[in-house]
Design a protein around this motif. Structure first.
Motif, PDB file in Angstrom:
ATOM      1  N   UNK A 186       0.861  -1.179   0.000  1.00 29.59           N
ATOM      2  CA  UNK A 186       0.000   0.000   0.000  1.00 29.59           C
ATOM      3  C   UNK A 186       0.905   1.239   0.000  1.00 29.59           C
ATOM      4  N   UNK A 187       1.075   1.808  -1.173  1.00 30.61           N
ATOM      5  CA  UNK A 187       1.966   2.967  -1.337  1.00 30.61           C
ATOM      6  C   UNK A 187       1.503   4.139  -0.483  1.00 30.61           C
ATOM      7  N   UNK A 188       0.180   4.285  -0.304  1.00 29.72           N
ATOM      8  CA  UNK A 188      -0.346   5.395   0.498  1.00 29.72           C
ATOM      9  C   UNK A 188       0.139   5.318   1.941  1.00 29.72           C
ATOM     10  N   UNK A 189       0.226   4.123   2.484  1.00 35.79           N
ATOM     11  CA  UNK A 189       0.737   3.957   3.849  1.00 35.79           C
ATOM     12  C   UNK A 189       2.202   4.377   3.918  1.00 35.79           C
ATOM     13  N   UNK A 190       2.948   4.001   2.902  1.00 42.61           N
ATOM     14  CA  UNK A 190       4.373   4.355   2.876  1.00 42.61           C
ATOM     15  C   UNK A 190       4.529   5.863   2.773  1.00 42.61           C
ATOM     16  N   UNK A 191       3.743   6.483   1.907  1.00 40.33           N
ATOM     17  CA  UNK A 191       3.806   7.942   1.758  1.00 40.33           C
ATOM     18  C   UNK A 191       3.403   8.635   3.052  1.00 40.33           C
ATOM     19  N   UNK A 192       2.394   8.098   3.716  1.00 34.94           N
ATOM     20  CA  UNK A 192       1.955   8.685   4.984  1.00 34.94           C
ATOM     21  C   UNK A 192       3.051   8.571   6.037  1.00 34.94           C
ATOM     22  N   UNK A 193       3.718   7.439   6.077  1.00 36.32           N
ATOM     23  CA  UNK A 193       4.828   7.265   7.008  1.00 36.32           C
ATOM     24  C   UNK A 193       5.931   8.278   6.721  1.00 36.32           C
ATOM     25  N   UNK A 194       6.294   8.401   5.452  1.00 37.51           N
ATOM     26  CA  UNK A 194       7.377   9.313   5.087  1.00 37.51           C
ATOM     27  C   UNK A 194       7.012  10.771   5.348  1.00 37.51           C
ATOM     28  N   UNK A 229      12.590  13.468   0.061  1.00 38.65           N
ATOM     29  CA  UNK A 229      12.882  14.607  -0.828  1.00 38.65           C
ATOM     30  C   UNK A 229      12.321  14.401  -2.227  1.00 38.65           C
ATOM     31  N   UNK A 230      12.338  13.186  -2.696  1.00 44.71           N
ATOM     32  CA  UNK A 230      11.917  12.913  -4.074  1.00 44.71           C
ATOM     33  C   UNK A 230      10.858  11.808  -4.074  1.00 44.71           C
ATOM     34  N   UNK A 231       9.567  12.188  -4.033  1.00 42.42           N
ATOM     35  CA  UNK A 231       8.486  11.199  -3.983  1.00 42.42           C
ATOM     36  C   UNK A 231       8.505  10.193  -5.141  1.00 42.42           C
ATOM     37  N   UNK A 232       9.114  10.551  -6.270  1.00 46.13           N
ATOM     38  CA  UNK A 232       9.199   9.606  -7.386  1.00 46.13           C
ATOM     39  C   UNK A 232      10.023   8.380  -7.017  1.00 46.13           C
ATOM     40  N   UNK A 233      10.968   8.552  -6.093  1.00 44.22           N
ATOM     41  CA  UNK A 233      11.806   7.421  -5.674  1.00 44.22           C
ATOM     42  C   UNK A 233      11.001   6.372  -4.913  1.00 44.22           C
ATOM     43  N   UNK A 234       9.891   6.793  -4.303  1.00 51.45           N
ATOM     44  CA  UNK A 234       9.040   5.845  -3.580  1.00 51.45           C
ATOM     45  C   UNK A 234       8.520   4.791  -4.546  1.00 51.45           C
ATOM     46  N   UNK A 235       8.127   5.216  -5.728  1.00 51.59           N
ATOM     47  CA  UNK A 235       7.586   4.284  -6.720  1.00 51.59           C
ATOM     48  C   UNK A 235       8.663   3.367  -7.299  1.00 51.59           C
ATOM     49  N   UNK A 236       9.923   3.735  -7.109  1.00 46.10           N
ATOM     50  CA  UNK A 236      11.019   2.945  -7.665  1.00 46.10           C
ATOM     51  C   UNK A 236      11.772   2.145  -6.603  1.00 46.10           C
ATOM     52  N   UNK A 237      11.320   2.234  -5.348  1.00 42.21           N
ATOM     53  CA  UNK A 237      12.038   1.531  -4.282  1.00 42.21           C
ATOM     54  C   UNK A 237      11.888   0.021  -4.447  1.00 42.21           C
TER      55      UNK A 237
END
Length: 146
Positions: free
Chosen positions: A3-11, A36-44
């Motif tokens: 769940x990417x939204x959970x990860x984004x919320x954590x960050x 710093x770079x939310x695009x990196x979340x999708x590439x982790x």
């Protein structure tokens, strides 16, 4: 499932990079890069995504448990409702088998009612004063009882 939204919320939360690093093993530098770079979340990596999501879920589970404990203390003083917290389903059923008015029947009924709950999740019993508790798991899903 990630769940990417959970990860984004954590960050985006106030959790420090240091705390996240201690719990996940992901370096503070990498956490900072994700922030710093939310695009990196999708590439982790999938591994990092799972670690971050698990950390998020564990922290929120703990917050819910604290919330229920506070409710338990507050209402014990005010006598409005009763809250019991059980570490897992077996502990909940064991308590019912000993303290219910009709222990065996209550145990068998609740065993069936709570069958859908994960065996290892914390269970919260909330009685609003009508003698009919509602059971919640740590995902905040409700299960009516007797």
């Amino acid at each position: 499932m990630i769940d990417i939204e959970k990860i984004k919320e954590l960050l985006a939360s106030s959790a420090t990079g240091y705390d996240i690093e201690l719990k996940t093993g992901i370096s503070r530098t990498q956490i900072g890069n994700y922030r710093k770079d939310p695009d990196k979340v999708m590439k982790m990596s999938l591994e990092n995504a799972m670690k971050l999501q698990n950390y998020y879920e564990e922290e929120n589970k703990m917050d819910y448990k604290k919330e229920m404990e506070n409710l338990q203390k507050d209402n014990a003083v005010n006598g409005r409702i009763t809250v019991y917290i059980y570490e897992n389903k077996e502990e909940c059923l064991q308590e019912l088998s000993v303290n219910a008015d009709e222990p065996h029947e209550t145990y068998e009924f609740m065993k069936e009612e709570l069958a859908y709950l994960d065996d290892e999740k914390t269970i919260y019993s909330v009685d609003l004063g009508n003698g009919m508790p509602t059971y919640y798991d740590d995902e905040k899903e409700a299960y009516d009882s007797i």
